[in-house]
Enzyme design. Structure first.
Site, PDB file in Angstrom:
ATOM      1  CE  LYS A  55       8.591  89.667 -24.157  1.00 22.79           C
ATOM      2  NZ  LYS A  55       8.278  88.251 -24.363  1.00 22.79           N
ATOM      3  CG  ASN A  56       5.855  89.082 -27.122  1.00 20.95           C
ATOM      4  OD1 ASN A  56       7.009  88.731 -26.823  1.00 20.95           O
ATOM      5  ND2 ASN A  56       4.825  88.881 -26.330  1.00 20.95           N
TER       6      ASN A  56
ATOM      7  CB  ILE B  18       5.458  74.197 -30.723  1.00 22.96           C
ATOM      8  CG1 ILE B  18       6.283  72.940 -30.418  1.00 22.96           C
ATOM      9  CG2 ILE B  18       5.909  75.338 -29.834  1.00 22.96           C
ATOM     10  CD1 ILE B  18       7.742  73.079 -30.847  1.00 22.96           C
ATOM     11  CG  ASP B  19      -0.114  70.852 -30.873  1.00 30.82           C
ATOM     12  OD1 ASP B  19       0.102  71.981 -30.383  1.00 30.82           O
ATOM     13  OD2 ASP B  19      -1.210  70.272 -30.747  1.00 30.82           O
TER      14      ASP B  19
ATOM     15  NE  ARG C 102       4.365  79.839 -23.632  1.00 34.10           N
ATOM     16  CZ  ARG C 102       5.057  80.972 -23.620  1.00 34.10           C
ATOM     17  NH1 ARG C 102       5.852  81.243 -22.638  1.00 34.10           N
ATOM     18  NH2 ARG C 102       4.928  81.822 -24.615  1.00 34.10           N
TER      19      ARG C 102
ATOM     20  NE  ARG D 222       6.028  79.437 -26.570  1.00 31.53           N
ATOM     21  CZ  ARG D 222       5.676  78.229 -26.880  1.00 31.53           C
ATOM     22  NH1 ARG D 222       6.111  77.217 -26.184  1.00 31.53           N
ATOM     23  NH2 ARG D 222       4.879  78.013 -27.903  1.00 31.53           N
TER      24      ARG D 222
ATOM     25  CB  ILE E 232      -4.280  82.501 -23.127  1.00 29.12           C
ATOM     26  CG1 ILE E 232      -5.292  83.559 -23.585  1.00 29.12           C
ATOM     27  CG2 ILE E 232      -3.221  82.259 -24.195  1.00 29.12           C
ATOM     28  CD1 ILE E 232      -6.021  83.253 -24.867  1.00 29.12           C
TER      29      ILE E 232
ATOM     30  CG  ASP F 178       1.496  88.499 -22.630  1.00 28.39           C
ATOM     31  OD1 ASP F 178       1.471  87.388 -22.079  1.00 28.39           O
ATOM     32  OD2 ASP F 178       1.988  88.682 -23.759  1.00 28.39           O
TER      33      ASP F 178
ATOM     34  NE  ARG G 208      12.372  85.516 -20.304  1.00 33.24           N
ATOM     35  CZ  ARG G 208      11.262  84.817 -20.381  1.00 33.24           C
ATOM     36  NH1 ARG G 208      10.759  84.251 -19.304  1.00 33.24           N
ATOM     37  NH2 ARG G 208      10.640  84.647 -21.516  1.00 33.24           N
TER      38      ARG G 208
ATOM     39  CB  CYS H 227       7.099  82.552 -18.933  1.00 32.54           C
ATOM     40  SG  CYS H 227       7.793  84.193 -18.953  1.00 32.54           S
TER      41      CYS H 227
HETATM   42  N1  EPU Z   1      -1.056  76.225 -28.367  1.00 30.36           N
HETATM   43  C1  EPU Z   1      -1.240  74.916 -28.762  1.00 30.36           C
HETATM   44  N2  EPU Z   1      -0.526  74.470 -29.831  1.00 30.36           N
HETATM   45  C2  EPU Z   1       0.347  75.252 -30.521  1.00 30.36           C
HETATM   46  C3  EPU Z   1       0.514  76.581 -30.118  1.00 30.36           C
HETATM   47  C4  EPU Z   1      -0.200  77.054 -29.027  1.00 30.36           C
HETATM   48  O1  EPU Z   1      -2.011  74.176 -28.164  1.00 30.36           O
HETATM   49  O2  EPU Z   1       0.971  74.776 -31.471  1.00 30.36           O
HETATM   50  C5  EPU Z   1      -1.760  76.745 -27.182  1.00 30.36           C
HETATM   51  C6  EPU Z   1      -0.775  77.079 -26.073  1.00 30.36           C
HETATM   52  O3  EPU Z   1      -0.469  75.945 -25.297  1.00 30.36           O
HETATM   53  C7  EPU Z   1      -1.485  78.157 -25.318  1.00 30.36           C
HETATM   54  C8  EPU Z   1      -2.295  78.887 -26.397  1.00 30.36           C
HETATM   55  O4  EPU Z   1      -2.368  77.981 -27.503  1.00 30.36           O
HETATM   56  O5  EPU Z   1      -2.345  77.590 -24.384  1.00 30.36           O
HETATM   57  C9  EPU Z   1      -1.735  80.208 -26.887  1.00 30.36           C
HETATM   58  O6  EPU Z   1      -0.395  80.056 -27.242  1.00 30.36           O
HETATM   59  P1  EPU Z   1       0.351  80.955 -28.329  1.00 30.36           P
HETATM   60  O7  EPU Z   1       1.039  80.031 -29.270  1.00 30.36           O
HETATM   61  O8  EPU Z   1      -0.558  81.981 -28.896  1.00 30.36           O
HETATM   62  O9  EPU Z   1       1.438  81.690 -27.429  1.00 30.36           O
HETATM   63  P2  EPU Z   1       2.922  81.954 -27.866  1.00 30.36           P
HETATM   64  O10 EPU Z   1       2.951  82.276 -29.301  1.00 30.36           O
HETATM   65  O11 EPU Z   1       3.796  80.912 -27.335  1.00 30.36           O
HETATM   66  C10 EPU Z   1       2.890  84.558 -27.529  1.00 30.36           C
HETATM   67  C11 EPU Z   1       3.664  85.544 -26.723  1.00 30.36           C
HETATM   68  C12 EPU Z   1       3.313  85.382 -25.248  1.00 30.36           C
HETATM   69  C13 EPU Z   1       1.823  85.605 -25.092  1.00 30.36           C
HETATM   70  C14 EPU Z   1       1.045  84.639 -25.994  1.00 30.36           C
HETATM   71  C15 EPU Z   1      -0.452  84.850 -25.969  1.00 30.36           C
HETATM   72  C16 EPU Z   1       5.677  85.791 -28.042  1.00 30.36           C
HETATM   73  C17 EPU Z   1       7.142  85.562 -28.179  1.00 30.36           C
HETATM   74  N3  EPU Z   1       5.101  85.325 -26.937  1.00 30.36           N
HETATM   75  O12 EPU Z   1       3.283  83.278 -27.047  1.00 30.36           O
HETATM   76  O13 EPU Z   1       4.032  86.384 -24.563  1.00 30.36           O
HETATM   77  O14 EPU Z   1       1.436  85.382 -23.753  1.00 30.36           O
HETATM   78  O15 EPU Z   1       1.492  84.786 -27.360  1.00 30.36           O
HETATM   79  O16 EPU Z   1      -0.779  86.141 -26.352  1.00 30.36           O
HETATM   80  O17 EPU Z   1       5.064  86.422 -28.890  1.00 30.36           O
HETATM   81  C18 EPU Z   1       5.068  87.380 -22.707  1.00 30.36           C
HETATM   82  O18 EPU Z   1       5.469  88.284 -23.458  1.00 30.36           O
HETATM   83  O19 EPU Z   1       5.143  87.465 -21.444  1.00 30.36           O
HETATM   84  C19 EPU Z   1       4.474  86.182 -23.266  1.00 30.36           C
HETATM   85  C20 EPU Z   1       4.355  85.051 -22.586  1.00 30.36           C
END
Ligand code: EPU
Length: 427
Positions: free
Chosen positions: A24-25, A133-134, A131, A102, A336, A314, A406, A126
């Site tokens: 999925k990811n 996105i900065d 979470r 997301r 994380i 995950d 999902r 979730c």
């Molecule tokens: N973070 C920041 N700033 C940012 C981005 C992230 O502070 O701009 C922090 C987040 O708050 C978090 C950490 O960095 O504490 C990691 O976040 P990351 O951005 O890596 O997570 P993500 O990209 O939102 C993806 C997967 C998640 C998985 C995480 C970690 C996708 C669509 N989602 O999320 O998958 O848990 O990486 O490996 O790829 C799931 O499939 O159940 C799922 C939640």
């Protein structure tokens, strides 16, 4: 939105083979890459899960044409999706879509790169903690985008994005993917450092290269992308879902079970294999499959979630369920996400003895689980509760089970084929 209850009569041994779907990811950013070219992308091995359907619907609303959402809904043979974006009709990702997954944030970079404008409702997904996105936004701003909040929308504009030398302040999976896609169409060379190394990032990079992007890895955590004026269509097969594979591998380690997990890439699950080996579990990997037999007594473990190649967040919840059956006290630290222990209270309803202290869960093993009524809040927690229900005596009901669908394709059917007594009821 339809919701479901999953009902499980636990205590039945699981035996047989289960095939893993595409990741999925990986499929989510690869679908977002449809925005980068006017020609068709053909993705094979796309999992039929809700998050993917929502992403395909978002692309349709943006102007994508071809076989996708309808076909997916009808259960398209081969899990293929063919989509093209001849032009971006409107640069808008609506709240209904962003609230559900997301991953909608993954459209920001590609839309900006393709047409210089994006309006994306602030993403949901979730509830597992903050979470942010900065880092995505910082990178895109450095590339020349102007981004501001307008109500519940993020509005971004730019002329052509320009190449930058950017070091991510922290590891982010979707942030890395967003900037890789933006850089593929930017003017000049982009160097991205401290990138996330998850296999899904590498798979996206392979797709971008097939689309004609000039992209190369410089060591493990740096990507160099020389921007191109346009990309072309491509065909690509999505890698196997390592989290789904890990979930069934863990399922096989419960007492009495004997499960083969087919179609996996064992190299992507090194950290889980190491933990299970340390616990004394009977697990073999080879020939694109795992084989787990739940005969042996399990030792407790100390696990810390980390960016890849560390132990994946995950799989944290699912492993925690298994640790309730180990002999002794285990420690599970989540680094994380800051709120990803919501499954603990529910597992305790089943009779588990888990205590959360800050970012750590202490799991007292050897507990006898008994069926209960549970409520799930996120995707991976749902899988952990299903594993708990399978191991528990009597009936377990899991409410709000929409969450499971999902990200897990046909999990109840796959478990039934292994001998589980599990059914889906409308909520
Ligand atoms: N973070 C920041 N700033 C940012 C981005 C992230 O502070 O701009 C922090 C987040 O708050 C978090 C950490 O960095 O504490 C990691 O976040 P990351 O951005 O890596 O997570 P993500 O990209 O939102 C993806 C997967 C998640 C998985 C995480 C970690 C996708 C669509 N989602 O999320 O998958 O848990 O990486 O490996 O790829 C799931 O499939 O159940 C799922 C939640």
């Amino acid at each position: 939105m339809r919701n479901f209850i999953i009902s499980i009569r636990g205590g039945r041994p699981l035996a047989g083979s289960v095939a893993v779907a595409g990741a999925k990811n990986a499929a989510l950013p690869e679908l977002a890459a449809v925005c980068l070219a006017s020609e068709e992308l053909e993705l094979a091995n796309v999992p039929q899960v809700e998050d993917i359907r929502v992403m395909v619907a978002a692309l349709r609303a943006l102007g994508a044409e071809g076989q996708g959402d309808g076909a997916l809904r009808e259960g398209l043979e081969g899990h293929a999706v063919r989509l093209a974006m001849p032009r971006l009709r409107t640069p808008l990702v609506a709240p209904e879509i962003a609230r559900t997954t997301r991953a909608s944030v993954l459209l920001l970079g590609p839309m900006l790169a393709r047409c210089g404008e994006a309006r994306v409702s602030t993403p949901g997904g979730c509830p597992i903690g903050e979470r942010k996105i900065d880092f995505h936004l910082l990178g895109l701003e450095r590339m020349g985008a102007e981004i501001r909040a307008e109500g519940e929308y993020l509005v971004a504009r730019c002329r052509r994005l320009r190449g930058i030398d950017f070091t991510f302040p922290g590891k982010t999976v979707t942030g890395t993917e967003n900037l890789l896609m933006a850089a593929a169409l930017a003017e000049g060379t982009t160097v991205l450092r401290n990138c996330a190394c998850e296999p899904e990032v590498g798979d996206l990079a392979a797709l971008l290269a097939a689309m004609g992007a000039d992209i190369e890895a410089d060591g493990e955590e740096t990507w160099v992308v020389r921007g191109r004026p346009a990309l072309r269509g491509a065909r690509h097969r999505v890698i196997p879902d390592r989290i789904e594979a890990g979930t069934y591998l863990i399922a096989g380690c419960f007492a009495g079970n004997d499960v083969r997990v087919e179609g996996v890439e064992p190299a992507h699950l090194g950290s889980l294999l190491e933990v299970l080996d340390g616990m004394g579990a009977d697990v073999e990997a080879g020939g694109g499959a795992f084989h787990a037999r739940g005969g042996r007594a399990l030792r407790p473990a100390a696990v810390v979630t980390e960016p890849y190649p560390g132990f994946p967040t995950d799989l944290q919840a699912q492993l925690t369920t298994l640790l309730t059956q180990a002999d002794g006290v285990s420690r599970v630290r989540e680094t994380i996400f800051n709120d990803r222990f919501r499954h603990v209270a529910e597992l305790n309803r089943l009779g588990a003895a888990i205590e959360v202290r800050g970012d750590e869960a202490l799991v007292r093993g050897g507990t006898r689980l008994r069926g209960a009524v549970l409520r799930t809040t996120d995707l991976r927690a749902s899988a952990a509760l299903v594993l708990g229900g399978l191991a528990a005596a009597g009936e377990t009901r899991i409410e709000n089970a929409y969450q499971l669908f999902r990200g897990y394709e046909d999990m109840p059917a796959k478990l039934q084929a292994l001998g589980a007594e599990i059914e889906i009821l409308e909520e």
